[in-house]
Write a protein that holds these residues in place. Structure first.
Motif, PDB file in Angstrom:
ATOM      1  N   SER A  50     -13.387  -9.801  10.034  1.00 13.18           N
ATOM      2  CA  SER A  50     -12.485  -9.541   8.918  1.00 13.18           C
ATOM      3  C   SER A  50     -12.734 -10.503   7.760  1.00 13.18           C
ATOM      4  O   SER A  50     -13.561 -11.412   7.847  1.00 13.18           O
ATOM      5  N   HIS A 130      -4.120  -4.544   1.478  1.00 12.69           N
ATOM      6  CA  HIS A 130      -5.253  -5.255   2.064  1.00 12.69           C
ATOM      7  C   HIS A 130      -5.193  -5.265   3.591  1.00 12.69           C
ATOM      8  O   HIS A 130      -4.122  -5.433   4.184  1.00 12.69           O
ATOM      9  N   SER A 131      -6.355  -5.095   4.201  1.00 19.40           N
ATOM     10  CA  SER A 131      -6.479  -5.156   5.663  1.00 19.40           C
ATOM     11  C   SER A 131      -6.665  -6.608   6.085  1.00 19.40           C
ATOM     12  O   SER A 131      -7.619  -7.263   5.668  1.00 19.40           O
ATOM     13  N   LYS A 134      -8.512  -6.828  10.421  1.00 18.53           N
ATOM     14  CA  LYS A 134      -9.808  -6.201  10.690  1.00 18.53           C
ATOM     15  C   LYS A 134     -10.536  -5.944   9.377  1.00 18.53           C
ATOM     16  O   LYS A 134      -9.937  -6.027   8.296  1.00 18.53           O
ATOM     17  N   LYS A 135     -11.804  -5.638   9.488  1.00 23.60           N
ATOM     18  CA  LYS A 135     -12.622  -5.410   8.307  1.00 23.60           C
ATOM     19  C   LYS A 135     -12.101  -4.221   7.521  1.00 23.60           C
ATOM     20  O   LYS A 135     -11.862  -3.145   8.078  1.00 23.60           O
ATOM     21  N   GLY A 136     -11.903  -4.426   6.223  1.00 22.77           N
ATOM     22  CA  GLY A 136     -11.414  -3.356   5.380  1.00 22.77           C
ATOM     23  C   GLY A 136     -12.527  -2.770   4.522  1.00 22.77           C
ATOM     24  O   GLY A 136     -13.713  -3.001   4.754  1.00 22.77           O
ATOM     25  N   SER A 141     -11.369  -5.993   0.999  1.00 25.99           N
ATOM     26  CA  SER A 141     -10.845  -5.613   2.315  1.00 25.99           C
ATOM     27  C   SER A 141      -9.595  -4.734   2.186  1.00 25.99           C
ATOM     28  O   SER A 141      -8.533  -5.035   2.726  1.00 25.99           O
ATOM     29  N   VAL A 143      -7.204  -1.331   2.700  1.00 26.56           N
ATOM     30  CA  VAL A 143      -6.901  -0.518   3.875  1.00 26.56           C
ATOM     31  C   VAL A 143      -7.575   0.847   3.787  1.00 26.56           C
ATOM     32  O   VAL A 143      -7.762   1.529   4.810  1.00 26.56           O
ATOM     33  N   LYS A 144      -7.936   1.268   2.584  1.00 22.99           N
ATOM     34  CA  LYS A 144      -8.693   2.508   2.399  1.00 22.99           C
ATOM     35  C   LYS A 144      -9.428   2.447   1.055  1.00 22.99           C
ATOM     36  O   LYS A 144      -9.262   1.492   0.301  1.00 22.99           O
TER      37      LYS A 144
END
Length: 284
Positions: A50, A130-131, A134-136, A141, A143-144
């Motif tokens: 991440s 933002h994620s 985990k890796k975004g 980063s 979320v989509k």
């Protein structure tokens, strides 16, 4: 008097000793991220891939490392599961999440002023976009994908971006953050529009000897930046757009046949509509 000074002196000397137990207790309450993943399975691999992977280079129990850098000390949580700082993705007005993020992400002019931004005022927190675990998507980063993420709250802008005349947003050549700064308070809306537009349309920036007032004030007075039914992203087709301001100038309009479809576009003659250095009527 001498007795009072003696008491004050003793008190000053004793102050660090009084603080030692509290400090030791605070440090001892951190257990290290490897202890955390003993129960919270699946996070170790995800976190190391991440945007926060630098926090996991060491399993040392440290307030600035691992899970505890954001969630606080783990020892109380091991005694009582409720004693931990929790965040909920997408939760409205999650000030806790923003403050946790800003402990580290406060060093740039972009993110440092987030708490005063329009997003923060509307209750959007960092983890809404933002994620964290985990890796975004992309360097931020997310979320989509950026355009899909923004459209979650701004669907009307996505609809406009699919108009006949539009910026190449769907093609991925222009993104929301090319024009918008999601973390900052920003200037007044009109100034923000103009500043964003001239980053690409520098030839329209001026200054010109003969200015066109709407251009100086706000590009969005004439253009719909996300997309429009009229060419050049105009909010209304010409000559109707120009007549919104110039309809009262009957002396000038008397010499114009605006019913002639071949010449009713004002820019047929007034070619330099954004400003001119040689013509008061913006004709060249």
């Amino acid at each position: 008097m001498r007795y009072r000074m003696y008491i004050l002196y003793i008190g000053i000397l004793a102050l660090p000793l009084a603080l030692l137990p509290a400090r030791a207790k605070s440090v001892d309450s951190y257990v290290g991220w490897k202890t955390c993943v003993g129960c919270h399975e699946g996070y170790e691999g995800a976190m190391k891939d991440s945007m926060h992977r630098s926090l996991f280079v060491s399993d040392k129990a440290d307030p600035k490392l691992g899970c505890e850098a954001c969630h606080g000390p783990g020892a109380p949580h091991m005694d009582d599961p409720a004693k931990i700082t929790k965040f909920k993705a997408g939760e409205k007005v999650d000030v806790k999440a923003a403050k946790a993020c800003l402990k580290c992400h406060n060093r740039s002019t972009d993110t440092g002023g987030f708490m005063k931004s329009r997003h923060a005022r509307k209750g959007v927190s960092c983890i809404s976009c933002h994620s964290v675990h985990k890796k975004g998507v992309g360097e931020a980063s997310l979320v989509k994908k950026e355009t899909d993420l923004c459209a979650t709250c701004h669907p009307e802008k996505k609809a406009q971006s699919m108009s006949a005349y539009r910026h190449p947003i769907a093609e991925g050549k222009v993104g929301c953050t090319d024009c918008h700064s999601p973390h900052t308070a920003g200037a007044a809306a009109s100034k923000t529009y103009t500043k964003a537009c001239v980053k690409c349309h520098q030839e329209k920036a001026g200054p010109f000897r003969y200015e066109h007032e709407p251009v100086v004030d706000n590009c969005a007075e004439c253009h719909s930046p996300h997309g429009a039914a009229s060419e050049n992203l105009l909010t209304v087709s010409r000559p109707a757009l120009c007549l919104q301001c110039h309809a009262g100038d009957m002396r000038s309009l008397a010499s114009h046949d605006i019913t002639d479809v071949n010449s009713n576009k004002c820019t047929t003659c007034h070619k330099q509509v954004h400003g001119s250095n040689s013509s008061r009527t913006l004709s060249n």
